[in-house]
Structure formats: structure tokens, C-alpha cells
Write an enzyme that holds these catalytic residues in place. Structure first.
Site, PDB file in Angstrom:
ATOM      1  N   ARG A  91       0.839  -1.191   0.000  1.00  0.00           N
ATOM      2  CA  ARG A  91       0.000   0.000   0.000  1.00  0.00           C
ATOM      3  C   ARG A  91       0.882   1.253   0.000  1.00  0.00           C
ATOM      4  NH1 ARG A  91      -5.070   1.368  -1.445  1.00  0.00           N
ATOM      5  NH2 ARG A  91      -6.225   2.534   0.115  1.00  0.00           N
TER       6      ARG A  91
ATOM      7  N   THR B 162      -8.707   0.830 -10.408  1.00  0.00           N
ATOM      8  CA  THR B 162      -8.100  -0.344  -9.787  1.00  0.00           C
ATOM      9  C   THR B 162      -8.278  -1.530 -10.724  1.00  0.00           C
ATOM     10  OG1 THR B 162      -8.639   0.596  -7.634  1.00  0.00           O
ATOM     11  CG2 THR B 162      -8.218  -1.752  -7.655  1.00  0.00           C
TER      12      THR B 162
ATOM     13  N   THR C  43      -3.681  -0.859  -7.841  1.00  0.00           N
ATOM     14  CA  THR C  43      -4.459   0.383  -7.970  1.00  0.00           C
ATOM     15  C   THR C  43      -3.587   1.616  -8.115  1.00  0.00           C
ATOM     16  OG1 THR C  43      -6.176   1.691  -6.842  1.00  0.00           O
ATOM     17  CG2 THR C  43      -4.514   0.695  -5.441  1.00  0.00           C
TER      18      THR C  43
ATOM     19  N   ASP D 293      -7.799   8.167   0.139  1.00  0.00           N
ATOM     20  CA  ASP D 293      -8.498   7.097   0.883  1.00  0.00           C
ATOM     21  C   ASP D 293      -8.426   7.329   2.397  1.00  0.00           C
ATOM     22  OD1 ASP D 293      -9.672   5.590  -1.045  1.00  0.00           O
ATOM     23  OD2 ASP D 293      -8.223   3.954  -1.019  1.00  0.00           O
TER      24      ASP D 293
ATOM     25  N   SER E  96      -7.988   0.764   2.818  1.00  0.00           N
ATOM     26  CA  SER E  96      -8.400   0.333   1.485  1.00  0.00           C
ATOM     27  C   SER E  96      -9.632  -0.547   1.583  1.00  0.00           C
ATOM     28  CB  SER E  96      -7.250  -0.457   0.852  1.00  0.00           C
ATOM     29  OG  SER E  96      -7.658  -1.085  -0.336  1.00  0.00           O
ATOM     30  N   SER E  97     -10.279  -0.765   0.440  1.00  0.00           N
ATOM     31  CA  SER E  97     -11.363  -1.746   0.342  1.00  0.00           C
ATOM     32  C   SER E  97     -10.917  -2.967  -0.453  1.00  0.00           C
ATOM     33  CB  SER E  97     -12.567  -1.140  -0.381  1.00  0.00           C
ATOM     34  OG  SER E  97     -13.013  -0.014   0.301  1.00  0.00           O
TER      35      SER E  97
ATOM     36  N   GLY F 253     -13.232  -1.515  -8.022  1.00  0.00           N
ATOM     37  CA  GLY F 253     -14.559  -0.942  -7.812  1.00  0.00           C
ATOM     38  C   GLY F 253     -14.692  -0.068  -6.586  1.00  0.00           C
ATOM     39  N   GLY F 254     -13.579   0.475  -6.048  1.00  0.00           N
ATOM     40  CA  GLY F 254     -13.690   1.321  -4.871  1.00  0.00           C
ATOM     41  C   GLY F 254     -14.271   0.531  -3.711  1.00  0.00           C
TER      42      GLY F 254
END
Ligand code: GLY
Length: 585
Positions: free
Chosen positions: A102, A395, A413, A437, A462-463, A484-485
Site C-alpha cells: 500500500r 483499480t 491500484t 483514501d 483500502s477496500s 470498484g472502490g
């Protein structure tokens, strides 16, 4: 080892699923291979990965080829300027591990970083850029799990960057959409960066338009960057002239300059973390823990649903209602508790505790519960206030299994479409805007600190939900994930339920229209001819509205990449909502 895999005649072809033409009415059917498989959001990336696998490479080797090609041909979604999470199943040990690449906040970042800024101004600025993780992830995973020479893995992307590739319709459409947000061509926030403007548009200051789909473009700067990585490894990215270009591009952003320094790049690290796993009806569903909320939220949705008989219809009213309620409950907890565990204490085990999730499931009635309140999971956590709902995009997801029995699930992403909109001069890749984010506000209304507030060196929540599912014997049975967020969580959870509960194959699971609730409205996907299965969305919306759901119907454009391991081979599911394709043999 993979589950009772029947090794049939191995055909010497790459079985790449052709994208379904929009005019066809039937959605695509699954592709099956026997020895290895790669599923990505772009056929050129899939082909690059399939070739590495065919040459005896591991899933880790194939990932490097895939990622470097994706950064060129799907530049709006991922690349060297971004970050990723990767879940790895190691056939030799039978263990799953996860890699956290990340992006990190610069060391100069303070919690009031975005004070007074709206999302768009923060997004299109140097302040949103986190220290990239993807180049180091490629190196770490290749060193740990690869068997092909590092230098060979860059060849497909170098060839394409040097020789040219055709711009896809998706890229052109996304450029068009962002250009349309500017007041006019000369007064631009989107594509304000001259390098990106020249590369992605016709360059006209008066009649600007996206480079048309099908145009053959070259990216020699990207080829040079790849050659640097090839010869110097990741250190050629995190120090030296490339690092200086990155820092300069961030600090001299034409909108608002950022504060990333060479020291931030030099200090970047990829972290190997324990997977977060949940037992779901005898399956071990494993994914990425904090700083991602992915495995926790997917795990909570599944753990709540486990308390119900889900029936047989993946679009049945009762199931869609319960999936929406489980989503509400999971997002309420996610928005309160999850942040980077290097900075805040998150009740990871408590959030997935069976008794806790049973108590959450007991809140579900026949009617929509409205906005769910967070629960109090067992275990320690810092006092924290809820974060406002967020928006994300840009992403891509990659699923790979190799001939050795390893499996890889990576979501990668640059955050929003085209990241922060700046292409590193001489680098040929876009910078991310991952720091959007973070919570823009450091505290909730009552002054309680928010777990996901900005802090120096921290990774934003993050998702992303790269997932590997093991069967009761510990064998890989499913590799899945999606862009897709924050919708990633619902898309991924739904793909798992579609396979494990409803018995769909990987492609059928992808073809089911999406539905979910992120603790707001219940979103139903409009069916897409030739892409999803058809259903009466108006009837389902009316039935849910009668139960009190606020319903919205529209596009839910995931890009799931799914591999299912069956007795008859690997079954691939590629997402025609994007340019998904399956490769391997
Ligand atoms: N960029 C999407 C996410 O991290 O959730």
C-alpha cells in the site's frame, strides 16, 4: 496441492476468452484449462502472464509480466506509480501469506492535510500522492516465489511500449469523461499535466478530445523505466533519476504541490502480514487485513450470512435483502474501526468472532434496518469515531494459478481513474492519488480521532479484497477479487457466495448482476445484454422498496477476475463489464 485435479490432455494453445460483443445477448461462458490459468482485465496482460506460465514460470513471475503490461495498456487503473495487496498460496508449505504494498503518506504529512479541500481538489493535486509500492512488491514477490530470471519478465511490456499498442475503448471513454469535467480545454484541472495531456489526448487547447480507441500509441519513456527496473531492480525506482523525477512531479504539481521527498521513497517498505481468514460453511476464506478493510468486511458479510439459509436464487428477493443487510452491518464496523494497524489498534479477531457476528445477524429482520450502527466487537481497539462514506476507482484485479499449485490474488491500484492525473516526466507512468483514501477529517463530530486519519508514514485504509478460498482439506478452490472502490467488498463477497452457496461456475458467478448496500441505498445492477444474465430489475427494486430499502438501479462496473479449481481443471471467470480475459492451458 490442488484438489483432485484431473490432468487431461494439455492442449498447446492459450485459451483466451474473447470479449463478448455488446450486441450478443448471451453472457460469456467459462474457459477451462488444465495446467495453469491467469485472469486479468486486459487481453494483452493476460497473454503476457500466460506466456510466462507456459515457459514454466510461477504465478509470481507471471504477475510481474502482467503488472508491467497493465501499467501500459490499462494505465487508468494500475501501474508503477501505485500500490497493491497480494495474497499468495504457497503449494510447498500449504500456507497463505499476504503482501502489503500500500502507498504510504510522506513523513511530512499531518492530519490536517486535506483541511478545507473538496475531494476533487485534493485528488487532482500533489497532496494525494502516496509513496508507490508496486515496483517493490514485484521485486519482493519475485525474489521470494519466482523461478524465472527477473530480466525476462519485462520483455512483453518493453516490446509493447516500444512498438506500440492500441488504446482501448475503456481508456478513451475514461479520458473523455474526465476532460468533460473541465470548464474548457485550456482551463484544465483534469489532464492539467502537459505530459499526460499530450499522451492521452489530441493535444488541442481548444478542441481537446481523447486519443480515439484503436489508435496505436507508443510509450518509450515507460520502456526506459522498465529497462531501469530490469537492470537495477526496484532500487532504480526508489532512488536515482527516476525517484528525482517522481519527487519533482509531486512537488511542482500545477494545481497544489505535494511534500513527498527522496527520503520518503528511500524509506518505502513492503510488509508481509498474516492473512485474515474466516471459516465460511467449512471453507477457509483468506484475504488482506488492515490497512485494507477488505478481508474484514468480506469476512463479516459471510459470517453474518452463515446464520441464514440463502436459498437457491442468487437474485432472489430474500437473499438480496439479507446480503444488503449484511453489507450495512459490515460497513458500519469498517467505517468505525479499520485503519493501518501500524498506527491504530483494530479489533481484527473480534470483528470476525462467530458469536459477535451471530449477534449482528440477529439484528436482521424482514424489513430494511436503515442505517446500521457499528457494533462493539470483543477485543481491544482505540477510541475512534466514524469516517464519512468514501468514493474510489482506478483499480484492477489479477488472479493466477501455476503448474506448481501456487495461487496468487492481487488487487492493484492508482486509486481514481488515471490516479492524480500526473504522468512522471521521462517515466511514462501515472502517479496515484491513494492518500484520498484517508479520512479528510482527523476527528468525528464529537472530537474523537478517526482510525483512518492522516498520519506521517501511514497507509490509508483500502477496500481491496484479494481473496483465496481453501476447502476443508486446505486445498485452493477459489481465487477472486475485483476493482470498484468500496464496492469491491460487495463484488468480492458476492462472487464467493455465487460459487460456494449457489453452485455457479466462475464465469456464471461473474455474470450475475451485482447488488449490495454500503450502509446507504441498496444498489441493483441494471442487466447488460451479452455481459450479465438478464433479470427483472424493476420487480426486484419494487419488492425491496416494499421492505423499506432505498433502492438505486444503475451501472455497477466491477472487473472481477475469478479462478475456480475443480475436479475437471481450472475454470476462469473474466469480467466483460471491463476487458477481462482468461489465459493459460
Ligand atoms: N483504490 C481502491 C482501494 O484501495 O480501496
Amino acid at each position: 496441492m490442488f484438489r483432485r485435479l484431473v490432468v487431461m490432455l494439455v492442449l498447446a494453445v492459450v485459451a483466451t476468452a474473447a470479449p463478448a460483443a455488446a450486441q450478443e445477448s448471451a453472457p460469456p461462458t467459462a474457459t477451462t484449462t488444465q495446467r495453469e490459468m491467469v485472469v486479468t482485465a486486459n487481453p494483452l496482460a493476460t497473454a503476457a502472464g500466460a506466456k510466462v506460465l507456459q515457459q514454466g514460470g510461477t504465478a509470481a513471475d507471471a504477475m510481474v509480466a502482467v503488472q508491467t503490461v497493465l501499467g501500459l495498456v490499462e494505465p487508468q487503473s494500475s501501474g508503477l506509480g501505485g500500490g497493491a495487496f497480494l495474497v499468495w498460496y504457497d503449494a510447498a508449505s500449504g500456507e497463505i501469506t499476504t503482501y502489503d504494498a500500500r502507498e504510504k503518506a510522506p513523513l511530512a504529512a499531518t492530519e490536517d492535510r486535506f483541511a478545507g479541500l473538496g475531494f476533487t481538489d485534493a485528488w487532482q493535486s500533489g497532496l494525494s500522492v502516496g509513496v508507490p509500492g508496486t515496483p517493490m512488491l514485484m521485486e519482493v514477490v519475485h525474489e521470494t516465489h519466482g523461478n524465472r530470471p527477473w530480466s525476462t519478465l519485462f520483455n512483453p511490456a518493453v516490446r509493447l511500449a516500444q512498438g506500440g499498442y492500441e488504446v482501448t475503448g475503456r481508456t478513451a471513454d475514461q479520458v473523455t469523461a474526465l476532460l468533460a469535467r473541465n470548464p474548457n480545454c485550456s482551463d484544465r484541472l483534469f489532464f492539467r499535466d502537459p505530459t499526460a495531456f499530450e499522451y492521452f489526448t489530441n493535444g488541442s487547447e481548444t478542441e481537446c478530445a481523447a486519443v480515439p480507441a484503436g489508435t496505436r500509441v507508443r510509450n518509450p519513456d515507460y520502456a526506459d523505466t522498465l529497462r531501469t527496473l530490469r537492470s537495477e531492480g526496484a532500487s532504480g525506482f526508489y532512488s536515482g533519476p527516476l525517484a528525482e523525477s517522481i519527487v519533482d512531479a509531486v512537488q511542482t504539481d500545477p494545481a497544489i504541490g505535494g511534500d513527498m521527498t527522496l527520503a520518503d521513497l528511500a524509506a518505502y517498505d513492503v510488509v508481509e502480514r498474516e492473512p485474515v481468514c474466516v471459516d465460511y460453511r467449512g471453507h477457509d476464506v483468506c484475504g488482506m487485513g488492515p490497512p485494507s478493510s477488505g478481508a474484514l468486511a468480506v469476512g463479516q458479510i459471510l459470517g453474518i450470512l452463515e446464520n441464514f439459509d440463502l436459498g437457491t436464487d442468487p437474485l432472489g428477493e430474500e437473499f438480496v435483502h439479507r446480503f444488503a443487510q449484511a453489507g450495512r452491518l459490515a460497513f458500519a464496523d469498517r467505517n468505525l474501526y479499520v485503519g493501518d494497524t501500524d498506527f491504530v489498534t483494530v479489533p481484527v479477531e473480534g470483528m470476525l468472532d462467530d458469536a459477535y457476528l451471530a449477534s449482528r445477524a440477529a439484528l436482521i429482520t424482514d424489513m430494511d434496518m436503515g442505517t446500521a450502527a457499528p457494533g462493539t466487537p470483543p477485543g481491544e481497539f482505540d477510541p475512534t469515531g466514524p469516517q464519512e462514506a468514501d468514493t474510489e476507482g482506478g483499480t484492477s484485479h489479477v488472479s493466477i494459478v501455476d503448474r506448481y499449485g501456487n495461487a496468487l490474488s492481487m488487487t492493484t491500484t492508482i486509486e481514481s481513474s488515471f490516479g492524480n492525473g500526473v504522468m512522471v516526466p521521462g517515466g511514462g507512468f501515472l502517479l496515484n492519488n491513494e492518500l484520498t483514501d484517508f479520512s479528510f477529517s482527523p476527528t468525528a463530530g464529537d472530537g474523537t480521532p478517526i482510525a483512518n486519519r492522516v498520519q506521517p508514514g501511514k497507509r490509508p485504509r483500502s477496500s481491496m479484497s484479494p481473496t483465496i478460498v481453501l476447502d476443508a482439506d486446505g486445498n485452493v478452490e477459489l481465487v477472486t477479487g475485483s476493482p470498484g472502490g468500496s464496492s469491491i467488498i460487495g463484488y468480492t463477497a458476492q462472487s464467493i457466495v455465487n460459487v460456494l452457496d449457489f453452485g455457479l461456475d466462475a464465469q456464471e458467478a461473474v455474470n450475475v448482476p451485482h447488488h449490495q448496500n454500503r450502509n446507504g441505498s441498496t444498489n441493483l445492477e441494471e442487466p447488460i445484454p451479452g455481459v450479465t444474465i438478464d433479470y427483472d430489475v424493476a420487480a426486484l427494486a419494487a419488492a425491496l422498496e416494499a421492505r423499506g430499502h432505498p433502492v438505486s438501479v444503475g451501472a455497477l462496473t466491477s472487473g472481477l477476475s475469478v479462478i475456480q479449481v475443480t475436479d475437471d481443471g481450472f475454470v476462469g471467470g473474466a469480467d466483460q463489464r471491463r476487458d477481462g480475459s482468461v489465459g493459460g492451458r
